[in-house]
Design a protein around this motif. Structure first.
Motif, mmCIF file in Angstrom:
data_model
loop_
_atom_site.group_PDB
_atom_site.id
_atom_site.type_symbol
_atom_site.label_atom_id
_atom_site.label_comp_id
_atom_site.label_asym_id
_atom_site.label_seq_id
_atom_site.Cartn_x
_atom_site.Cartn_y
_atom_site.Cartn_z
ATOM 1 N N GLN A 22 1.025 -1.066 0.261
ATOM 2 C CA GLN A 22 0.368 -0.232 -0.285
ATOM 3 C C GLN A 22 1.115 1.469 0.201
ATOM 4 O O GLN A 22 2.140 1.425 1.029
ATOM 5 N N PHE A 23 0.924 2.658 -0.683
ATOM 6 C CA PHE A 23 0.933 3.287 -1.101
ATOM 7 C C PHE A 23 0.282 5.002 -0.232
ATOM 8 O O PHE A 23 -0.715 4.671 -0.448
ATOM 9 N N ILE A 53 -1.910 -4.731 -5.258
ATOM 10 C CA ILE A 53 -1.436 -3.768 -4.587
ATOM 11 C C ILE A 53 -2.396 -2.251 -4.361
ATOM 12 O O ILE A 53 -3.258 -2.409 -5.549
ATOM 13 N N CYS A 56 -1.119 2.960 -5.487
ATOM 14 C CA CYS A 56 -0.772 3.112 -6.745
ATOM 15 C C CYS A 56 -0.609 4.083 -8.328
ATOM 16 O O CYS A 56 -1.498 2.880 -8.806
ATOM 17 N N ASN A 57 -0.725 4.799 -7.922
ATOM 18 C CA ASN A 57 -1.201 5.853 -10.097
ATOM 19 C C ASN A 57 -0.128 6.774 -9.586
ATOM 20 O O ASN A 57 0.438 7.645 -8.438
ATOM 21 N N ILE A 61 1.781 9.188 -6.264
ATOM 22 C CA ILE A 61 2.771 9.130 -6.129
ATOM 23 C C ILE A 61 3.750 10.357 -7.190
ATOM 24 O O ILE A 61 3.361 10.249 -8.305
ATOM 25 N N TYR A 80 2.815 1.422 -11.680
ATOM 26 C CA TYR A 80 1.832 1.700 -10.811
ATOM 27 C C TYR A 80 0.380 0.220 -11.339
ATOM 28 O O TYR A 80 -0.418 0.860 -10.754
ATOM 29 N N GLY A 84 5.960 -3.783 -10.184
ATOM 30 C CA GLY A 84 6.192 -1.919 -10.833
ATOM 31 C C GLY A 84 7.318 -2.267 -11.296
ATOM 32 O O GLY A 84 8.123 -2.550 -11.259
#
Length: 159
Positions: A22-23, A53, A56-57, A61, A80, A84
Motif C-alpha cells: 500500500q502506497f 497493490i 499506487c497511481n 505518488i 503503477y 512495478g
C-alpha cells in the motif's frame, strides 16, 4: 520514500511483498544511478512485486527520477501495478534516429572535461568521421547541436 539505486541494467534495488503493498498519499519513489551505470534504451527495472497493490497511481505518488541523456525518456506506464516496472525508452522528440541521414547539423565537439574542441557542420551519416577529423584521435566526446531539428547533447565514441 521508496529509494531505489541502479548499479547496472540487471543490478538494482527491489523488493517483493507476499501480501499487499500500500502506497500512502504523497509517497515518493526515488531512483538514483550509481556513477558506474550508463542508461541505455531498453533497460527496464522491476522495482517491486506484490500479490496486490493499493494507492499506487500517478496522482498519489511523486516520482523522483534522474535525468536521462538526450534521446531517452522514462516510461512509467507499467510502474503503477503489482509488478512495478520502470523502463528507459527512446524519446522521438530528441533522438537522432528521426533525423534524415544527410540533413546538415551545426554542432560543437566538446571534450569530456567540457572544453570546446571545434565547431563542425556534420550529418547523421558522417558524424563519427567528422568528429574523428575534428579531434584527430579516437575517444569519446560530446556533440552539442546548435541547429537542425535536434537540440541538446549526445555522446559520440570514435575509434
Amino acid at each position: 520514500i521508496f529509494d531505489f539505486k541502479v548499479t547496472s541494467a540487471s543490478g538494482y534495488s527491489k523488493f517483493s511483498c507476499e501480501s499487499y503493498l500500500q502506497f500512502q498519499a504523497g509517497a515518493t519513489v526515488r531512483v538514483r544511478f550509481a556513477d558506474s551505470y550508463t542508461p541505455a534504451i531498453g533497460d527496464s527495472f522491476t522495482f517491486w512485486t506484490a500479490a496486490k497493490i493499493m494507492g499506487c497511481n500517478s496522482n498519489n505518488i511523486t516520482l523522483s527520477l534522474p535525468e536521462l541523456p538526450l534521446g531517452m525518456k522514462w516510461d512509467d506506464s507499467a510502474l503503477y501495478a503489482a509488478t512495478g516496472v520502470l523502463a528507459i525508452i527512446e524519446d522521438p522528440e530528441t533522438s537522432i534516429t528521426g533525423i534524415s541521414a544527410n540533413a546538415p547539423l551545426l554542432a560543437d565537439v566538446i571534450s569530456l572535461d567540457g572544453n570546446v574542441i571545434k565547431r563542425i557542420t556534420t550529418t547523421k551519416a558522417t558524424m563519427r568521421a567528422d568528429v574523428r577529423k575534428a579531434t584527430g584521435i579516437p575517444g569519446t566526446c560530446v556533440l552539442r547541436f546548435l541547429s537542425g531539428t535536434t537540440t541538446g547533447n549526445i555522446t559520440v565514441s570514435v575509434k
